[in-house]
Enzyme design. Structure first.
Site, PDB file in Angstrom:
ATOM      1  N   LYS A  16      17.590  -6.575   0.125  1.00  0.00           N
ATOM      2  CA  LYS A  16      18.243  -6.465   1.441  1.00  0.00           C
ATOM      3  C   LYS A  16      17.408  -7.144   2.522  1.00  0.00           C
ATOM      4  CE  LYS A  16      20.764  -2.097   0.807  1.00  0.00           C
ATOM      5  NZ  LYS A  16      22.018  -2.725   0.405  1.00  0.00           N
ATOM      6  N   THR A  62       7.623  -9.682  -3.439  1.00  0.00           N
ATOM      7  CA  THR A  62       7.956  -8.391  -4.038  1.00  0.00           C
ATOM      8  C   THR A  62       7.712  -8.418  -5.548  1.00  0.00           C
ATOM      9  OG1 THR A  62       9.644  -6.660  -4.086  1.00  0.00           O
ATOM     10  CG2 THR A  62      10.463  -8.912  -4.124  1.00  0.00           C
ATOM     11  N   LYS A  66       2.834  -9.139  -6.324  1.00  0.00           N
ATOM     12  CA  LYS A  66       1.941  -8.811  -5.204  1.00  0.00           C
ATOM     13  C   LYS A  66       0.460  -9.045  -5.527  1.00  0.00           C
ATOM     14  CE  LYS A  66       5.234  -5.810  -3.040  1.00  0.00           C
ATOM     15  NZ  LYS A  66       5.659  -4.504  -2.584  1.00  0.00           N
ATOM     16  N   ASN A  87       1.963  -8.425   0.339  1.00  0.00           N
ATOM     17  CA  ASN A  87       3.428  -8.502   0.368  1.00  0.00           C
ATOM     18  C   ASN A  87       3.943  -9.445   1.449  1.00  0.00           C
ATOM     19  OD1 ASN A  87       3.146  -7.043   2.751  1.00  0.00           O
ATOM     20  ND2 ASN A  87       4.933  -5.760   2.353  1.00  0.00           N
ATOM     21  N   GLY A 130       1.430  -2.749  -7.575  1.00  0.00           N
ATOM     22  CA  GLY A 130       1.244  -3.380  -6.269  1.00  0.00           C
ATOM     23  C   GLY A 130       1.632  -2.477  -5.113  1.00  0.00           C
ATOM     24  N   ALA A 131       2.732  -1.740  -5.254  1.00  0.00           N
ATOM     25  CA  ALA A 131       3.189  -0.882  -4.150  1.00  0.00           C
ATOM     26  C   ALA A 131       2.186   0.245  -3.916  1.00  0.00           C
ATOM     27  CB  ALA A 131       4.569  -0.323  -4.457  1.00  0.00           C
ATOM     28  N   LYS A 155      -5.506   3.278 -14.794  1.00  0.00           N
ATOM     29  CA  LYS A 155      -5.195   2.479 -13.595  1.00  0.00           C
ATOM     30  C   LYS A 155      -5.173   3.378 -12.360  1.00  0.00           C
ATOM     31  CE  LYS A 155      -2.100  -0.867 -15.752  1.00  0.00           C
ATOM     32  NZ  LYS A 155      -0.738  -1.405 -15.602  1.00  0.00           N
ATOM     33  N   MET A 215      10.410   5.102  -3.426  1.00  0.00           N
ATOM     34  CA  MET A 215      10.364   3.802  -2.738  1.00  0.00           C
ATOM     35  C   MET A 215      11.575   2.940  -3.066  1.00  0.00           C
ATOM     36  SD  MET A 215       6.498   2.465  -2.712  1.00  0.00           S
ATOM     37  CE  MET A 215       5.146   3.468  -2.147  1.00  0.00           C
TER      38      MET A 215
END
Ligand code: NDP
Length: 271
Positions: A16, A62, A66, A87, A130-131, A155, A215
């Site tokens: 979006k 995205t 990232k 990002n 990444g987020a 991780k 998210m």
């Protein structure tokens, strides 16, 4: 002349971001174009360099690029440096500047759109991609007591240990290790929703009044369904975060601040 921007990802058709940046541009009178660009999984750097050579001013990045964007950037903002994930890119001659606006976007959405304080709250962050890297430090800045959990537990531990300090309570663990614990805020930063996969959460995970935040946006994920069924007081998707992180990127590129509330209302079909 119109300044060109894009979002690069794989997949990208669902994004979006082009619509959001179009609304920002209309609101603020900025003359920009913004499109979605699909990069091959082995062709992120080539795609970025092509856009730069074609005169684009910057791009958003995205899933799943990232970390590659972090490597590609020749200069980093302090947030991007700490997150080790980028990002947002800005092109300036041969310089590729990297920023990370995900964490600011998430914090803005929870604090100001959902009106939920995070200071001293027990926050569970699921995921170590990444987020998750992007939001860890900003969650610390707003005072969250953070536990990071990931399918690959090492991780989560690595992400936590790279942020630990005397000012920031953060630990990393496996899903087995959160049995019996409760959290005030549970944030899904995994990509499990993309494949409609369940996350192995204990049914008692939500403290009274808890926020469950995914998210992902665009449809109810298995995590959101689980949260509704197991006592979360508020369940939110990530549309607000998407708009807020986009606004931070727009500000960084254009020095113009859009009204995110109007855009979010329009996207949710309330206007
Ligand atoms: P990455 O590919 O970098 O990381 C994916 C993470 O999800 C990893 O921690 C991975 O665990 C975990 N994971 C994947 N599948 C499963 C599963 N079936 N069960 C449990 N864990 C799983 O993705 P990103 O971090 O970049 O993005 C994550 C999500 O956040 C995406 O859905 C993305 O769309 C969303 N997002 C939304 C934003 C917004 O503005 N609303 C902004 C940024 C991201 P492992 O390490 O074990 O593989």
């Amino acid at each position: 002349m119109t300044d060109k921007y894009a979002v690069i990802g794989n997949p990208i058709a669902h994004s979006k971001s082009p619509l959001i940046h179009k609304m920002f541009a209309e609101q603020t009178g900025q003359d920009i174009s913004y499109e979605a660009v699909l990069a091959p999984l082995d062709g992120f750097a080539t795609t970025v360099k092509r856009l730069r050579d074609e005169g684009y001013k910057g791009c958003n990045v995205t899933v799943p690029f990232k970390f590659e964007a972090f490597q590609l950037a020749t200069q980093l903002t302090p947030l991007a440096e700490k997150a080790q994930a980028v990002n947002t890119l800005k092109f300036d001659g041969d310089t590729i500047l990297g920023n990370n606006t995900d964490g600011t976007g998430l914090a803005q959405d929870i604090l100001y759109n959902l009106k939920i304080a995070l200071n001293n709250k027990r926050v569970l962050l699921m995921g170590a991609g990444g987020a998750a890297y992007g939001v860890t430090l900003p969650l610390g800045h707003v005072g969250a007591k953070l536990t990071i959990v990931n399918r690959t537990a090492d991780k989560a531990r690595a992400l936590a240990s790279s942020h630990i300090s005397d000012k920031f309570m953060v630990s990393g663990c496996s899903f087995d290790e959160i049995a019996g614990q409760q959290f005030d805020v549970v944030i899904n930063a995994t990509s499990a929703g993309l494949t409609y996969s369940e996350i192995p959460l204990p049914p008692t995970i939500f403290a009274p009044g808890a926020l469950a935040y995914d998210m992902m946006y665009g449809r109810e994920t298995p995590f959101m369904k689980f949260a509704h069924e197991h006592g979360a007081a508020i369940v939110s998707d990530g549309l607000g975060m998407l708009v807020e992180q986009a606004a931070e990127s727009f500000w960084w590129w254009r020095s113009a601040r859009p009204d995110t509330r109007l855009v979010l209302e329009a996207l949710r079909g309330k206007k």
